[in-house]
Design an enzyme around this catalytic site. Structure first.
Site, mmCIF file in Angstrom:
data_model
loop_
_atom_site.group_PDB
_atom_site.id
_atom_site.type_symbol
_atom_site.label_atom_id
_atom_site.label_comp_id
_atom_site.label_asym_id
_atom_site.label_seq_id
_atom_site.Cartn_x
_atom_site.Cartn_y
_atom_site.Cartn_z
ATOM 1 N NE ARG A 112 -4.422 -16.024 -8.205
ATOM 2 C CZ ARG A 112 -3.841 -14.884 -8.571
ATOM 3 N NH1 ARG A 112 -2.583 -14.650 -8.250
ATOM 4 N NH2 ARG A 112 -4.505 -13.973 -9.262
ATOM 5 N NE ARG A 156 2.362 -0.072 6.938
ATOM 6 C CZ ARG A 156 1.072 -0.080 6.634
ATOM 7 N NH1 ARG A 156 0.188 -0.467 7.542
ATOM 8 N NH2 ARG A 156 0.656 0.292 5.433
ATOM 9 C CB SER A 158 3.564 -14.840 -9.175
ATOM 10 O OG SER A 158 2.351 -15.045 -9.872
ATOM 11 C CD GLN A 202 3.382 -10.159 -2.912
ATOM 12 O OE1 GLN A 202 2.947 -9.096 -3.344
ATOM 13 N NE2 GLN A 202 2.877 -10.747 -1.853
ATOM 14 N NE ARG A 212 -3.713 0.436 2.170
ATOM 15 C CZ ARG A 212 -4.452 0.950 3.166
ATOM 16 N NH1 ARG A 212 -4.568 0.304 4.310
ATOM 17 N NH2 ARG A 212 -5.037 2.108 3.039
ATOM 18 C CG HIS A 213 4.139 1.926 2.516
ATOM 19 N ND1 HIS A 213 4.462 2.970 3.349
ATOM 20 C CD2 HIS A 213 3.622 0.961 3.307
ATOM 21 C CE1 HIS A 213 4.166 2.647 4.599
ATOM 22 N NE2 HIS A 213 3.655 1.423 4.599
#
Length: 222
Positions: free
Chosen positions: A146, A173, A89, A87, A79-80
């Site tokens: 998934r 955080r 997958s 990432q 979200r930053h």
């Protein structure tokens, strides 16, 4: 099914003192005080820059960190907006394959550690998700199967922020109101940033009441 604790890895070069020197050089250009630079970065000068709110100059340096966390925590990280992400997958990774041990890997929810009954509920749910996922793979692709994977699924993501965004990340955080599993990795990471780049990060508060025994490991490679 494999259950692991979250952890973080980064190269020592990502927190090299030379980055402080580069930031100081850029900052001193604003005041035309380059002649006052020494062999090592002036930590007091950098602290004064931060205190004055002149944080744009620390955007000249960045750091890349690899997080190994669950999918829920990863959703908060990405979200930053001012960052770059790569990432693992679930579309292309087939956890029924040999390189994954023919099983899924999940992140341990440390907050259930003292409640065996709740931990057992969580574990059964993840095992059922794994069974369903493996069954679906017999007739569909990983990108379809998934859909039943749990939020606790382990994921790996490389995160690159400039130093200003890392300050923003840590302020959010590492706070007491942050999700416990986020604090679990963010607080020990902040402590490493403070150790290597103190003038940029040692003013950032964190939840000191968070139990250190639950910190995720921070592995630094040289």
């Amino acid at each position: 099914m494999k259950i692991i604790r979250p952890h973080i890895t980064l190269d020592e070069a990502e927190l090299a003192p030379a980055k402080l020197k580069n930031i100081e050089r850029a900052a001193r250009l604003c005041y035309k005080s380059e002649s006052r630079m020494g062999d090592a970065a002036s930590e007091q000068f950098l602290r004064n820059i931060i205190k004055a709110g002149h944080e744009s100059v620390i955007e000249h340096e960045k750091a890349t960190v690899c997080f190994v966390v669950d999918r829920g925590v990863s959703h908060e990280i990405v979200r930053h907006r001012i960052g770059s992400y790569s990432q693992e997958s679930t579309r292309y990774c087939n956890y029924a394959g040999d390189k994954f041990g023919n099983e899924i890997t999940v992140i341990e929810p440390f907050f259930y550690g003292r409640d065996e009954a709740l931990y057992a509920v969580w574990e059964r749910a993840c095992l059922e998700a794994e069974r369903s996922y493996l069954a679906l793979l017999e007739g569909s692709a990983p990108e379809a199967a998934r859909s039943v994977l749990p939020n606790s699924l382990k994921t790996e993501l490389a995160v690159t922020y400039d130093m200003r965004e890392w300050r923003h990340f840590f302020r959010l955080r590492c706070a007491q109101r942050a999700h416990p599993q986020m604090q679990q990795v963010a607080i020990p990471l902040l402590l490493k940033f403070r150790e290597y780049l103190p003038p940029l990060f040692d003013d950032i508060a964190y939840n000191e009441a968070f139990p250190p025994e639950f910190y995720g490991a921070t592995l630094i490679f040289s």
